[in-house]
Design an enzyme around this catalytic site. Structure first.
Site, PDB file in Angstrom:
ATOM      1  N   ASN A 232       7.708   5.196 -17.114  1.00  0.00           N
ATOM      2  CA  ASN A 232       8.222   5.930 -18.250  1.00  0.00           C
ATOM      3  C   ASN A 232       8.436   7.403 -17.930  1.00  0.00           C
ATOM      4  O   ASN A 232       9.573   7.857 -17.766  1.00  0.00           O
ATOM      5  CB  ASN A 232       7.280   5.750 -19.443  1.00  0.00           C
ATOM      6  CG  ASN A 232       7.903   6.219 -20.738  1.00  0.00           C
ATOM      7  OD1 ASN A 232       8.833   6.997 -20.749  1.00  0.00           O
ATOM      8  ND2 ASN A 232       7.384   5.731 -21.852  1.00  0.00           N
ATOM      9  N   ASP A 233       7.346   8.130 -17.753  1.00  0.00           N
ATOM     10  CA  ASP A 233       7.477   9.579 -17.555  1.00  0.00           C
ATOM     11  C   ASP A 233       8.261   9.948 -16.290  1.00  0.00           C
ATOM     12  O   ASP A 233       8.966  10.950 -16.271  1.00  0.00           O
ATOM     13  CB  ASP A 233       6.084  10.213 -17.485  1.00  0.00           C
ATOM     14  CG  ASP A 233       5.319   9.988 -18.781  1.00  0.00           C
ATOM     15  OD1 ASP A 233       5.978   9.997 -19.835  1.00  0.00           O
ATOM     16  OD2 ASP A 233       4.105   9.786 -18.735  1.00  0.00           O
ATOM     17  N   VAL A 234       8.155   9.109 -15.250  1.00  0.00           N
ATOM     18  CA  VAL A 234       8.796   9.461 -13.982  1.00  0.00           C
ATOM     19  C   VAL A 234      10.312   9.286 -14.013  1.00  0.00           C
ATOM     20  O   VAL A 234      10.995   9.630 -13.061  1.00  0.00           O
ATOM     21  CB  VAL A 234       8.211   8.655 -12.795  1.00  0.00           C
ATOM     22  CG1 VAL A 234       6.750   8.964 -12.623  1.00  0.00           C
ATOM     23  CG2 VAL A 234       8.459   7.178 -12.947  1.00  0.00           C
TER      24      VAL A 234
END
Lengths: 101, 488
Positions: B414-416
């Site tokens: 998600n964040d990456v």
């Protein structure tokens, strides 16, 4: 001031030793690919388990009648062993997977 | 004679640590390096036990062997049985035990000092009118105690955070100031105890009283907790690496205490290497160590601020459409994240990869430096399911390839892949290097639900017109996808 200078001169071998070891540590890690960061951290984790040598050392000179020291010493050796054995075994498991291509 | 052999065994131990650690920096020699380190450790431990010259009672030998046997069995079984996804927790736990070991050594050593050395010194003091506490000795004891205790309680909190028991960063108001006060109190108390000798004489019995050391212990344990509690889950690898080098430092102080060279080399080596590794990890996430420790990250307020800016809608894709899309692609890049590992979908993703390759589709894996829970964690997880090492492409190398990629399949990451890291300066992850999947022709995101990622922020990628959501548990959804592909 004089005390500090005295301390440095009486412990100069130790100070050399520490400074050089720090550089060795930095040198050894330099240029490691990201992929190996986790196994490396885990391997380093196992190596600081060398603190168990201190635990054994302290145990060897504990007075048998000092129950508190015996209990704490036993715990220290136990925890140190867990750190060493667990650390090396889990690192080996991680690295085993890198080997087979 | 025995003493010389012991010194040689310590020398061998020290050399194997350096050589072993160096070899672990290279994928080809890493495993051997680890075994060399383990061999050196065994030599040092056996030397300490069997080359000891003093007279020691059988009871003590019994306790030492008992503890080693018990520790070996438990450590071995735990390390062998743990799932690879749970590995960061385990490293954290083992690290904490090393810290606790160092702290216990200090406690016993101090106890010994209070009852044997101190009375002699105090007696001498009364005769001459001057009392000289052994400052260097006390400093080594207390520093080992404080650092070891911080490492222990910090590691326990890191463990609880990683396994999800404590998944929200907990912040007291003005936590930075509170932490600073506790840290200063700990260090100040340490300095006072070193200066005054660490023991007070109870009057009128004149019995030495060393109980103040427990106040120091309590302060250090408290600081370890306060230090780790406000740090968000995404930064845990950095914290573990930092605590790892703390334990190294604690071991080094043990080395000072006994003038023991193998403890010194091992401890300092890990201390400095661990610190460097911590900095390198921070760099991979584009965070400074300061902002990890003192800064706010992964909190709820940032997420709320961002949500308002998100516009557009989310569309989802059916398994049959996705199978067609993939079947007729030339190039597919898979972005694996921790969610993949949690769902135990590493094996099915490998099957998908083989199936697509069979159909002439080029498949690669894009590995973000912090994919998984630690740098390199994802590589370990995929290697476990036999994914070939050269299919795993690192971020800098894969980013230019996204433009020619037909389908990017994001599984449990998600964040990456959040473009906010590049476009939105107000985002807490702004500046973190990301996989630029938004350049690909089609983006498919597999997620269980619309919940936010580990950093706790919304992902703009999902609202991209090229992006479709493929909802479902990673393992189940991918199994369906593979089954669908097989019918084609």
């Amino acid at each position: 001031m004089e005390q500090i200078l005295n301390f440095i001169s009486t412990n100069r071998e130790m100070i050399y030793f520490v400074v050089l070891s720090i550089f060795v540590g930095v040198e050894v890690i330099g240029g490691v690919p990201t992929v190996l960061h986790t196994p490396l951290m885990s391997g380093a984790n196992a190596i600081h388990g060398v603190v168990i040598v201190g635990a054994i050392y302290v145990m060897l000179k504990v007075d048998v009648s000092n129950t508190l020291a015996l209990v704490l010493g036993f715990l220290a050796v136990l925890l140190g062993t867990l750190n060493v054995v667990g650390g090396f075994v889990v690192t080996d498991r991680m690295l085993e997977m890198f080997k087979k291509k | 004679m025995q003493q010389s052999i012991l010194e040689i065994s310590y020398l061998i131990g020290s050399i194997t640590f350096i050589v072993g650690l160096k070899m672990m920096g290279n994928a080809k020699t890493a495993r051997k390096g680890n075994l060399i380190g383990a061999a050196g450790m065994t030599i040092a431990i056996l030397g300490t036990i069997f080359l000891n010259e003093g007279k020691v009672s059988g009871l003590i030998y019994g306790l030492i062997f008992g503890a080693i046997a018990l520790g070996t069995i438990i450590g071995w079984l735990t390390a062998k049985k743990v799932q690879m996804t749970k590995m960061p927790e385990l490293v954290s736990m083992f690290n904490g035990m090393g810290g606790a070991c160092a702290a216990l050594i200090s406690l016993i050593e101090f106890n010994h000092y209070v009852h044997t050395e101190f009375p002699k010194l105090a007696f001498l003091g009364m005769m001459t009118g001057e009392f000289h506490p052994p400052h260097g000795f006390l400093l080594a004891i207390f520093a080992g105690l404080v650092i070891g205790s911080i490492s222990f309680s910090g590691s326990v909190i890191a463990y609880l955070k990683l396994n999800g028991t404590m998944n929200k960063p907990l912040r007291l108001p003005a936590y930075n100031i509170i932490n600073l006060i506790v840290l200063l109190a700990t260090l100040g108390f340490l300095a006072l105890m070193v200066y005054y000798g660490g023991v007070k004489l109870d009057r009128p019995t004149m019995m030495p009283n060393g109980s103040m050391v427990y106040i120091l212990l309590a302060l250090a344990l408290l600081y370890g907790v306060l230090f780790t509690v406000p740090i968000g889950g995404a930064d845990m690898p950095v914290v573990i690496s930092l605590l790892n080098s703390f334990t190294g430092l604690a071991a080094a102080f043990g080395g000072f205490l006994y003038d023991n060279k193998v403890m010194l080399t091992g401890g300092i080596l890990v201390g400095s290497a661990g610190t460097l590794l911590t900095v390198v990890m921070c760099k991979a996430m584009n965070r400074s160590l300061g902002s990890v420790i003192f800064g706010a990250f992964g909190g709820g307020s940032a997420a709320a601020g961002n949500a308002a800016e998100v516009t557009g809608s989310i569309k989802d894709i059916q398994v049959s459409d996705l199978a067609v899309m993939m079947n007729y692609s030339k190039k597919v890049v898979i972005v694996p994240g921790y969610g993949l590992a949690v769902a135990q979908a590493q094996h099915i993703i490998h099957e998908l990869e083989l199936l697509l390759e069979e159909r002439g589709v080029e498949v690669k894996y894009a590995i973000h430096p912090v994919a998984g829970r630690m740098p390199g964690h994802m590589n370990v997880l995929l290697a476990e399911s036999n994914v070939s090492y050269d299919k795993l492409v690192e971020m800098e190398d894969i980013n230019p390839e996204f433009e020619q990629t037909d389908v990017v399949l994001v599984v449990g990451a998600n964040d990456v892949v959040n473009p906010a890291a590049k476009t939105d300066p107000s985002s807490p992850i702004y500046g973190m290097p990301i996989l630029e999947v938004d350049k690909a022709k089609n983006i498919i995101v597999n997620k269980r639900s619309m919940s936010a990622g580990y950093a706790g922020i919304d992902n703009l990628l999902f609202y991209d017109p090229k992006c479709s959501m493929f909802f479902g548990d990673a393992k189940k959804a991918l199994t369906e996808l593979v089954a669908e592909l097989k019918t084609m």
